[in-house]
Design a protein around this motif. Sequence first.
Motif, mmCIF file in Angstrom:
data_model
loop_
_atom_site.group_PDB
_atom_site.id
_atom_site.type_symbol
_atom_site.label_atom_id
_atom_site.label_comp_id
_atom_site.label_asym_id
_atom_site.label_seq_id
_atom_site.Cartn_x
_atom_site.Cartn_y
_atom_site.Cartn_z
ATOM 1 N N UNK A 1 0.851 -1.196 0.000
ATOM 2 C CA UNK A 1 0.000 0.000 0.000
ATOM 3 C C UNK A 1 0.887 1.246 0.000
ATOM 4 N N UNK A 2 0.607 2.142 -0.932
ATOM 5 C CA UNK A 2 1.291 3.432 -1.047
ATOM 6 C C UNK A 2 0.254 4.521 -0.793
ATOM 7 N N UNK A 3 0.737 5.719 -0.458
ATOM 8 C CA UNK A 3 -0.201 6.837 -0.300
ATOM 9 C C UNK A 3 0.193 7.972 -1.225
ATOM 10 N N UNK A 4 -0.803 8.598 -1.832
ATOM 11 C CA UNK A 4 -0.531 9.885 -2.451
ATOM 12 C C UNK A 4 -1.339 10.956 -1.743
ATOM 13 N N UNK A 5 -0.693 12.121 -1.593
ATOM 14 C CA UNK A 5 -1.329 13.263 -0.958
ATOM 15 C C UNK A 5 -1.185 14.447 -1.894
ATOM 16 N N UNK A 6 -2.030 15.436 -1.692
ATOM 17 C CA UNK A 6 -1.922 16.682 -2.446
ATOM 18 C C UNK A 6 -1.532 17.765 -1.441
ATOM 19 N N UNK A 7 -0.561 18.597 -1.807
ATOM 20 C CA UNK A 7 -0.151 19.705 -0.937
ATOM 21 C C UNK A 7 -1.230 20.785 -1.005
ATOM 22 N N UNK A 8 -1.866 21.073 0.133
ATOM 23 C CA UNK A 8 -3.049 21.941 0.165
ATOM 24 C C UNK A 8 -2.895 23.033 1.219
ATOM 25 N N UNK A 9 -3.130 24.249 0.810
ATOM 26 C CA UNK A 9 -3.000 25.364 1.746
ATOM 27 C C UNK A 9 -4.005 25.228 2.904
ATOM 28 N N UNK A 10 -3.511 25.457 4.105
ATOM 29 C CA UNK A 10 -4.320 25.377 5.330
ATOM 30 C C UNK A 10 -4.928 23.995 5.576
ATOM 31 N N UNK A 11 -4.355 22.979 4.916
ATOM 32 C CA UNK A 11 -4.726 21.596 5.221
ATOM 33 C C UNK A 11 -3.480 20.858 5.709
ATOM 34 N N UNK A 12 -2.422 20.862 4.883
ATOM 35 C CA UNK A 12 -1.210 20.108 5.237
ATOM 36 C C UNK A 12 0.069 20.843 4.823
ATOM 37 N N UNK A 13 0.010 22.173 4.702
ATOM 38 C CA UNK A 13 1.201 22.917 4.257
ATOM 39 C C UNK A 13 2.054 23.387 5.433
ATOM 40 N N UNK A 14 2.296 22.460 6.372
ATOM 41 C CA UNK A 14 3.220 22.764 7.470
ATOM 42 C C UNK A 14 4.075 21.528 7.712
ATOM 43 N N UNK A 15 5.254 21.735 8.287
ATOM 44 C CA UNK A 15 6.140 20.606 8.586
ATOM 45 C C UNK A 15 5.433 19.632 9.529
ATOM 46 N N UNK A 16 4.768 20.174 10.550
ATOM 47 C CA UNK A 16 4.106 19.318 11.542
ATOM 48 C C UNK A 16 3.050 18.440 10.884
ATOM 49 N N UNK A 17 2.222 19.041 10.008
ATOM 50 C CA UNK A 17 1.128 18.270 9.391
ATOM 51 C C UNK A 17 1.688 17.150 8.516
ATOM 52 N N UNK A 18 2.687 17.466 7.692
ATOM 53 C CA UNK A 18 3.225 16.454 6.781
ATOM 54 C C UNK A 18 4.029 15.409 7.540
ATOM 55 N N UNK A 19 4.780 15.844 8.545
ATOM 56 C CA UNK A 19 5.578 14.880 9.296
ATOM 57 C C UNK A 19 4.671 13.891 10.022
ATOM 58 N N UNK A 20 3.620 14.395 10.675
ATOM 59 C CA UNK A 20 2.776 13.472 11.437
ATOM 60 C C UNK A 20 2.018 12.535 10.500
ATOM 61 N N UNK A 21 1.641 13.032 9.324
ATOM 62 C CA UNK A 21 0.982 12.152 8.347
ATOM 63 C C UNK A 21 1.942 11.035 7.902
ATOM 64 N N UNK A 22 3.131 11.409 7.481
ATOM 65 C CA UNK A 22 4.069 10.411 6.940
ATOM 66 C C UNK A 22 4.493 9.415 8.007
ATOM 67 N N UNK A 23 4.713 9.897 9.231
ATOM 68 C CA UNK A 23 5.120 9.012 10.324
ATOM 69 C C UNK A 23 4.024 7.983 10.618
ATOM 70 N N UNK A 24 2.789 8.478 10.667
ATOM 71 C CA UNK A 24 1.657 7.583 10.935
ATOM 72 C C UNK A 24 1.520 6.540 9.821
#
Length: 316
Positions: free
Chosen positions: A231-254
């Motif tokens: 299983x792979x994931x694709x995400x879209x970089x979205x303003x005020x959804x996941x455009x911060x280090x914290x948001x992307x890091x916690x997503x990828x780590x999980x």
Amino acid sequence: MRAAIRSAAQLRCELGLPAGDPATAAAEALFPTFVSREFASRIERGNLADPLLRQVLPVAEEALPQADFVADPVGDQDAYLGSGLLQKYARRALVVATGVCGVHCRYCFRREFDYSALAAHRGNWNEMVAELTSRPEIDEVILSGGDPLTLADGKWDQLVAAIESVVTVKRLRIHSRMPIVIPSRIDQRFVDRLRSSRLVPWMVVHCNHVNEIDDEVVAALAMLTGGGIPVLNQAVLLRDVNDSVEALESLCRRLVDLRVQPYYLHQLDRVRGAAHFEVAVERGRELIESLRELLPGYAVPRYVFEQAGMASKSAL
Ligand SMILES: *Cc1c(COP(=O)(O)O)cnc(C)c1O
Ligand code: SF4
């Protein structure tokens, strides 16, 4: 699917939010609201800034004129082979299995393009099989849409059997947001069907924020990975959804904790109505640099952009 929320007014009401700007009606006329109960349940009540809500709530800005944002930003119309098949890249073809999705993402590059017209095969796969047979270099079929997992079991089985009948196809890739938005779609029957196939299955899910992953999603992903399906994931970089280090890091780590590999982080396609989601490429590059410092190499997605006419997705 039947229980889904189908209007901004209903969504706002159920989440304890104030009634919206009447101008959102124009946005809904362009692309209707559709939110699964499961996805809605992960949105914080009363919070208009919730990162999941932003992905699905129509806003008046969508209907404003947006220079450089167009109906078909990725050139899909030009890549159409007929019979529900799109081919842009070497040796892999994409099947528009259906125009239906389990959620309507406001930033979707398919929001205006008429994918249901490409799904005019209406589940008759004879022409697709003939087309694939005439192109023996195609060794991977990508099921997309819409969302192919919105097909009911019977139709799904027919589609998989049709692809299995083309001896030159080796791998079946499934692009679906259903394991995230309606996770009960993944059941043992589904996994067993893929396991018994001669095709090598690969699943690509679509999750943009860690809050999209609740216990039911964890169970669905575990069923897939436990069944030996990568299983792979694709995400879209979205303003005020996941455009911060914290948001992307916690997503990828999980994701990697759940044995899901972050595959692509997509730069937003410039589809009409999505301008308010755009993040500058410079900022995207900074975010990826930060992720490299924080995460194992395999947990950092490739930051890519789709340019019509190119031989692959373009690295950013
Ligand atoms: C993105 C895409 C693919 C898959 O590309 P990969 O880089 O292999 O993930 C295939 N066909 C089409 C039409 C696409 O848009
Ligand atoms: S699930 Fe995928 S195809 Fe469907 S609206 Fe969302 S991004 Fe678009």
